[in-house]
Design a protein around this motif. Structure first.
Motif, short mmCIF file in Angstrom:
data_model
loop_
_atom_site.label_atom_id
_atom_site.label_comp_id
_atom_site.label_asym_id
_atom_site.label_seq_id
_atom_site.Cartn_x
_atom_site.Cartn_y
_atom_site.Cartn_z
N ASN A 41 -0.30 6.44 10.21
CA ASN A 41 -0.49 7.80 9.72
C ASN A 41 0.35 7.97 8.47
O ASN A 41 1.53 8.30 8.54
N GLU A 42 -0.26 7.70 7.34
CA GLU A 42 0.40 7.83 6.05
C GLU A 42 -0.61 8.32 5.03
O GLU A 42 -1.82 8.14 5.20
N SER A 43 -0.13 8.92 3.96
CA SER A 43 -1.03 9.39 2.91
C SER A 43 -1.65 8.23 2.16
O SER A 43 -0.97 7.26 1.80
N GLY A 44 -2.95 8.33 1.89
CA GLY A 44 -3.63 7.32 1.09
C GLY A 44 -3.25 7.39 -0.37
O GLY A 44 -3.60 6.51 -1.15
N ALA A 45 -2.51 8.45 -0.74
CA ALA A 45 -2.07 8.60 -2.13
C ALA A 45 -0.73 7.92 -2.37
O ALA A 45 -0.20 7.98 -3.47
N SER A 46 -0.19 7.29 -1.33
CA SER A 46 1.11 6.62 -1.45
C SER A 46 0.98 5.13 -1.16
O SER A 46 0.21 4.72 -0.30
N LEU A 47 1.81 4.35 -1.86
CA LEU A 47 1.86 2.91 -1.58
C LEU A 47 2.84 2.59 -0.45
O LEU A 47 2.92 1.43 -0.02
N GLN A 48 3.54 3.59 0.03
CA GLN A 48 4.51 3.38 1.11
C GLN A 48 3.77 3.35 2.45
O GLN A 48 3.80 4.32 3.21
N ARG A 49 3.09 2.23 2.70
CA ARG A 49 2.31 2.10 3.93
C ARG A 49 2.63 0.76 4.60
O ARG A 49 2.01 -0.27 4.29
N VAL A 70 -13.59 3.61 1.79
CA VAL A 70 -12.66 3.19 0.74
C VAL A 70 -11.47 4.13 0.67
O VAL A 70 -10.35 3.70 0.42
N ASP A 71 -11.68 5.44 0.93
CA ASP A 71 -10.56 6.37 0.84
C ASP A 71 -9.53 6.16 1.96
O ASP A 71 -8.42 6.69 1.88
N ARG A 72 -9.89 5.40 3.00
CA ARG A 72 -8.89 5.04 4.01
C ARG A 72 -7.92 4.00 3.43
O ARG A 72 -6.77 3.93 3.83
N ARG A 135 -9.58 9.32 -5.37
CA ARG A 135 -8.41 9.92 -6.02
C ARG A 135 -8.74 11.29 -6.59
O ARG A 135 -7.98 12.24 -6.43
N LYS A 136 -9.92 11.42 -7.22
CA LYS A 136 -10.32 12.71 -7.78
C LYS A 136 -10.48 13.75 -6.67
O LYS A 136 -10.08 14.90 -6.82
N ASP A 137 -11.06 13.34 -5.56
CA ASP A 137 -11.22 14.25 -4.43
C ASP A 137 -9.86 14.73 -3.94
O ASP A 137 -9.66 15.91 -3.64
N TYR A 138 -8.90 13.81 -3.86
CA TYR A 138 -7.54 14.14 -3.44
C TYR A 138 -6.91 15.16 -4.40
O TYR A 138 -6.33 16.16 -3.97
#
Length: 207
Positions: A41-49, A70-72, A135-138
């Protein structure tokens, strides 16, 4: 070739494993199986996964990174997306997404070199396009959320995010027992700003 499933949700309140059945059905229809699942459970907008990079660490050349959409995998900005792609490319991992039909052939045994290279190129372009759309949707959702908050504040109706009383009570208990902030953050993933606010609440209650 091993198929490794990556399942992600943005918050701990969401079910990151929700798509497990769909991914299992997809590989089952191709007489394959999922060797391992990596759930976080982490944001897809972060590389901290951590789980995503643990998956990549476990991969061998030719393995498949399987996602529902792909957005996952990515809601990253362009710079971070290039970093993630570089990590994937360095491991020679094939990305297969259920919402990216051009990628489905990558889960099958390879054909001749020319066909494989053409398919990789086409899939790479489509993957870039869907990652950019994600990314645009985010960003659009974040902007609409911010606009809604500002409108509510102007109208005097904004109340902020409801307090998670059960979680905060547990955190206060941990603080009162003398646990360090770093150990609490490591165990719960809560932010230091939340701990600071709760610590201040404890001090105020004690007078």
């Amino acid at each position: 070739m091993y198929v490794r499933a990556y399942l992600r949700a943005s918050t701990k309140q969401q079910d990151a494993g929700r798509a497990r059945a769909d991914l299992g059905r997809f590989v089952g229809e191709r007489d394959l199986r999922i060797a391992a699942s990596y759930i976080e459970n982490e944001s897809g907008a972060s590389l901290q996964r951590p789980e995503l990079f643990r998956l990549l660490d476990d991969c061998h050349p030719g393995d498949v990174l399987l996602v529902e959409q792909v957005d996952r995998l990515s809601r990253l900005n362009a710079t971070d997306w290039e970093k993630l792609k570089a990590s994937i490319g360095a491991k020679r991992v094939r990305v297969v997404a259920l919402d990216l039909p051009t990628s489905h052939q990558l889960i099958q045994t390879s054909g001749d070199e020319f066909s494989t290279r053409m398919l990789d190129a086409i899939n790479g372009m489509m993957l870039d396009m869907l990652a950019a759309i994600a990314r645009k949707d985010y960003e659009d959702r974040r902007r609409r959320q911010s606009q809604g908050i500002e409108k509510a504040k102007a109208a005097g109706t904004y109340r902020g995010r409801p307090e998670n009383k059960e979680r905060n009570a547990a955190l206060i208990s941990m603080l009162e027992q003398g646990q360090t902030w770093s150990s609490i953050v490591a165990a719960t993933g809560v932010s230091t700003s939340t701990l600071s606010r709760l610590a201040r609440k404890i001090r105020e209650a004690k007078g």
